[in-house]
Design a protein around this motif. Structure first.
Motif, PDB file in Angstrom:
ATOM      1  N   PHE A 153      56.193  19.294 149.720  1.00  0.00           N
ATOM      2  CA  PHE A 153      55.515  19.839 150.358  1.00  0.00           C
ATOM      3  C   PHE A 153      55.702  19.751 152.027  1.00  0.00           C
ATOM      4  CE2 PHE A 153      51.639  19.115 152.951  1.00  0.00           C
ATOM      5  CZ  PHE A 153      51.242  20.292 153.382  1.00  0.00           C
ATOM      6  N   ILE A 154      55.930  18.645 152.227  1.00  0.00           N
ATOM      7  CA  ILE A 154      56.197  18.299 153.749  1.00  0.00           C
ATOM      8  C   ILE A 154      57.671  18.781 154.007  1.00  0.00           C
ATOM      9  CG2 ILE A 154      56.832  16.414 155.286  1.00  0.00           C
ATOM     10  CD1 ILE A 154      54.604  14.592 154.008  1.00  0.00           C
ATOM     11  N   ALA A 155      58.625  18.481 153.119  1.00  0.00           N
ATOM     12  CA  ALA A 155      59.873  19.131 153.571  1.00  0.00           C
ATOM     13  C   ALA A 155      59.806  20.727 153.649  1.00  0.00           C
ATOM     14  CB  ALA A 155      61.044  18.773 152.377  1.00  0.00           C
ATOM     15  N   LYS A 156      59.050  21.422 152.998  1.00  0.00           N
ATOM     16  CA  LYS A 156      59.082  22.876 153.031  1.00  0.00           C
ATOM     17  C   LYS A 156      58.100  23.493 153.761  1.00  0.00           C
ATOM     18  CE  LYS A 156      61.019  23.488 147.976  1.00  0.00           C
ATOM     19  NZ  LYS A 156      60.367  23.743 146.758  1.00  0.00           N
ATOM     20  N   TYR A 168      57.845   8.762 156.680  1.00  0.00           N
ATOM     21  CA  TYR A 168      59.169   8.809 156.209  1.00  0.00           C
ATOM     22  C   TYR A 168      59.678   9.942 156.640  1.00  0.00           C
ATOM     23  CZ  TYR A 168      58.178   5.010 152.730  1.00  0.00           C
ATOM     24  OH  TYR A 168      57.772   3.738 152.285  1.00  0.00           O
ATOM     25  N   ALA A 169      59.024  11.236 156.751  1.00  0.00           N
ATOM     26  CA  ALA A 169      59.506  12.427 157.155  1.00  0.00           C
ATOM     27  C   ALA A 169      59.576  12.691 158.753  1.00  0.00           C
ATOM     28  CB  ALA A 169      58.945  13.524 156.622  1.00  0.00           C
ATOM     29  N   CYS A 170      59.000  11.554 159.571  1.00  0.00           N
ATOM     30  CA  CYS A 170      58.658  11.595 160.734  1.00  0.00           C
ATOM     31  C   CYS A 170      57.893  12.871 161.289  1.00  0.00           C
ATOM     32  CB  CYS A 170      60.009  11.473 161.616  1.00  0.00           C
ATOM     33  SG  CYS A 170      61.077  10.151 161.191  1.00  0.00           S
ATOM     34  N   VAL A 171      56.805  13.051 160.747  1.00  0.00           N
ATOM     35  CA  VAL A 171      56.060  14.096 161.319  1.00  0.00           C
ATOM     36  C   VAL A 171      54.260  13.129 161.216  1.00  0.00           C
ATOM     37  CG1 VAL A 171      57.282  15.939 160.197  1.00  0.00           C
ATOM     38  CG2 VAL A 171      55.522  14.789 158.756  1.00  0.00           C
ATOM     39  N   SER A 172      53.554  14.192 161.512  1.00  0.00           N
ATOM     40  CA  SER A 172      52.305  13.672 161.749  1.00  0.00           C
ATOM     41  C   SER A 172      51.206  15.109 161.559  1.00  0.00           C
ATOM     42  CB  SER A 172      51.866  12.921 163.059  1.00  0.00           C
ATOM     43  OG  SER A 172      51.704  13.866 163.874  1.00  0.00           O
ATOM     44  N   PRO A 182      60.118  22.156 159.041  1.00  0.00           N
ATOM     45  CA  PRO A 182      60.436  23.422 159.602  1.00  0.00           C
ATOM     46  C   PRO A 182      59.610  23.828 160.797  1.00  0.00           C
ATOM     47  CG  PRO A 182      60.381  23.563 157.400  1.00  0.00           C
ATOM     48  CD  PRO A 182      59.545  22.602 157.564  1.00  0.00           C
ATOM     49  N   SER A 183      58.187  23.649 160.823  1.00  0.00           N
ATOM     50  CA  SER A 183      57.601  24.276 162.012  1.00  0.00           C
ATOM     51  C   SER A 183      56.800  22.956 162.697  1.00  0.00           C
ATOM     52  CB  SER A 183      56.457  24.981 161.425  1.00  0.00           C
ATOM     53  OG  SER A 183      55.627  24.657 160.523  1.00  0.00           O
ATOM     54  N   PHE A 184      57.218  21.855 162.454  1.00  0.00           N
ATOM     55  CA  PHE A 184      56.580  20.621 163.131  1.00  0.00           C
ATOM     56  C   PHE A 184      56.760  20.759 164.649  1.00  0.00           C
ATOM     57  CE2 PHE A 184      56.190  15.923 164.734  1.00  0.00           C
ATOM     58  CZ  PHE A 184      54.930  15.921 164.171  1.00  0.00           C
ATOM     59  N   HIS A 185      57.785  21.064 165.202  1.00  0.00           N
ATOM     60  CA  HIS A 185      57.987  21.108 166.542  1.00  0.00           C
ATOM     61  C   HIS A 185      57.006  22.028 167.248  1.00  0.00           C
ATOM     62  CE1 HIS A 185      60.293  24.564 165.446  1.00  0.00           C
ATOM     63  NE2 HIS A 185      60.266  25.171 166.548  1.00  0.00           N
TER      64      HIS A 185
END
Length: 384
Positions: free
Chosen positions: A20-23, A80-84, A27-30
């Motif tokens: 879920f996080i990868a997809k 691990y995915a460096c997101v929040s 892609p839109s975290f920025h």
């Protein structure tokens, strides 16, 4: 070292979260960082996936899985995915308060929406002049003459998820402190953010955690129904002490996972990066630094896994939480700093995930109780 804290169901949940996080997130975290908040639709998406309220009983819309393990899996995969996920952390801190302190009517009224992501929450403790010393809280509430409402006045700051919350748990003074106990007289009011007199002030600009909205809140004669008092009046400090252990475990898990993510990034980067005709990883200094980081991470991971087990057994104490938060967040700070150094100048460039980890991790030694406060708690447990 092989971990034993998770079973096959937890690992299946991990695979779902990772995919879920990868997809849907990376892609839109920025865009989330630029906006300074997570889209509300994403919180509803977390609700659809069953990520909110895994430990909330089924009668209130949750999965009824007692313990911290599923939440730990989600926190780890996020790091691990460096997101929040912005207000996720504050929201997940609120639900245990509602579950443990709420009346049956309150739980039926609020928890299903919390689990679905339709009702987002935040907890408001910190004030402009009061940080770790909760006994200094000035925000106050007085019961109306007819006893139907509390009239709330004051201000809060550094409130995670404050600008997006639908319901805010406000720690306020409902009676004077006593000479014997400065912490007496504090209560928790659940404030509907559509109430007249409630206002969101500045969204604070932070050096890290840019996808998380952190706001100032103010209350001007806000009328809060008496039925929105959580627990008993005057007993908030004991409630906060009990529930802060859960919050501090979140920071400990995040610390270890972020350190592990940094180590992976540094290993990959130093293998690829060439200087003087050789990979950076081939130099003895690089090997020694990364070996030290790996050992520190394993020590912190062992502490976190033990903490998760104790939490699930309802044996996790405030002193345990202080030790875990102190050790794991301080370890994360050291490890991530070393891993950034191995990236050279590129480590300071925001497009590299190590830079985000470095900026985001710094606050973990401040919020939820500073490292210095953790040391005080630990020292008290030693009789000092």
């Amino acid at each position: 070292m092989r971990r034993t804290v998770f079973n096959e169901d937890h690992e299946a949940f991990r695979e779902m979260v990772r995919d879920f996080i990868a997809k849907e997130v990376v892609p839109s975290f920025h865009e989330w960082e630029e906006a300074g908040a997570v889209p509300r639709a994403m919180y509803r998406r977390l609700g659809e996936l069953g990520i909110f309220g895994t430990d909330i009983p089924e009668e209130y819309g949750g999965a009824g899985q007692h313990g911290f393990r599923y939440q730990a899996v989600f926190l780890e995969e996020t790091q691990y995915a460096c997101v929040s996920f912005g207000g996720y952390s504050g929201h997940n801190v609120v639900m245990p308060y509602l579950l443990s302190l709420g009346t049956e009517e309150q739980k039926q009224r609020w928890l299903p929406g919390c689990v679905s992501g339709e009702l987002m929450t935040a907890v408001a403790m910190t004030e402009p002049g009061t940080g770790s010393d909760l006994s200094g809280i000035q925000t106050s509430a007085k019961l109306s003459e007819d006893g139907t409402h509390w009239v709330l006045n004051g201000a809060k700051t550094f409130i995670t998820g404050g600008s997006q919350a639908d319901l805010v748990l406000v720690v306020c003074r409902t009676s004077p402190a006593t000479a014997e106990d400065r912490r007496a007289g504090l209560s928790i009011l659940c404030v509907d953010t559509t109430s007249e007199g409630f206002a969101v002030g500045r969204k604070l600009q932070k050096i890290g955690v840019h996808a998380s909205d952190t706001a100032e809140l103010s209350f001007s004669d806000v009328r809060v129904p008496a039925a929105n008092l959580l627990g008993e009046a005057g007993k908030a400090f004991s409630y906060l002490t009990r529930n802060l252990a859960h919050e501090r475990l979140v920071f400990a898990v995040n610390g270890v996972a972020s350190a592990r993510a940094a180590l992976r990034l540094a290993v990959d980067y130093t293998k690829d990066r060439k200087v003087f005709g050789k990979s950076v990883a081939s130099f003895q200094n690089t090997k020694f630094v990364l070996a030290e980081c790996a050992a520190e991470i394993e020590a912190a991971q062992a502490m976190v896994d033990k903490a998760i087990e104790l939490h699930s057994a309802r044996e996790f104490t405030a002193e345990d939480a202080a030790k875990a938060k102190l050790f794991c967040t301080e370890t994360a700070g050291r490890v991530i700093d070393k891993c950034l150094q191995l990236h050279g100048g590129y480590g300071y460039i925001r497009e590299y995930p190590i830079a985000r980890l470095y900026a985001d991790t710094r606050v973990s030694r401040v919020y939820g109780g500073t490292s210095e406060i953790m040391k005080i708690v630990i020292a008290r447990s030693l009789g000092l």
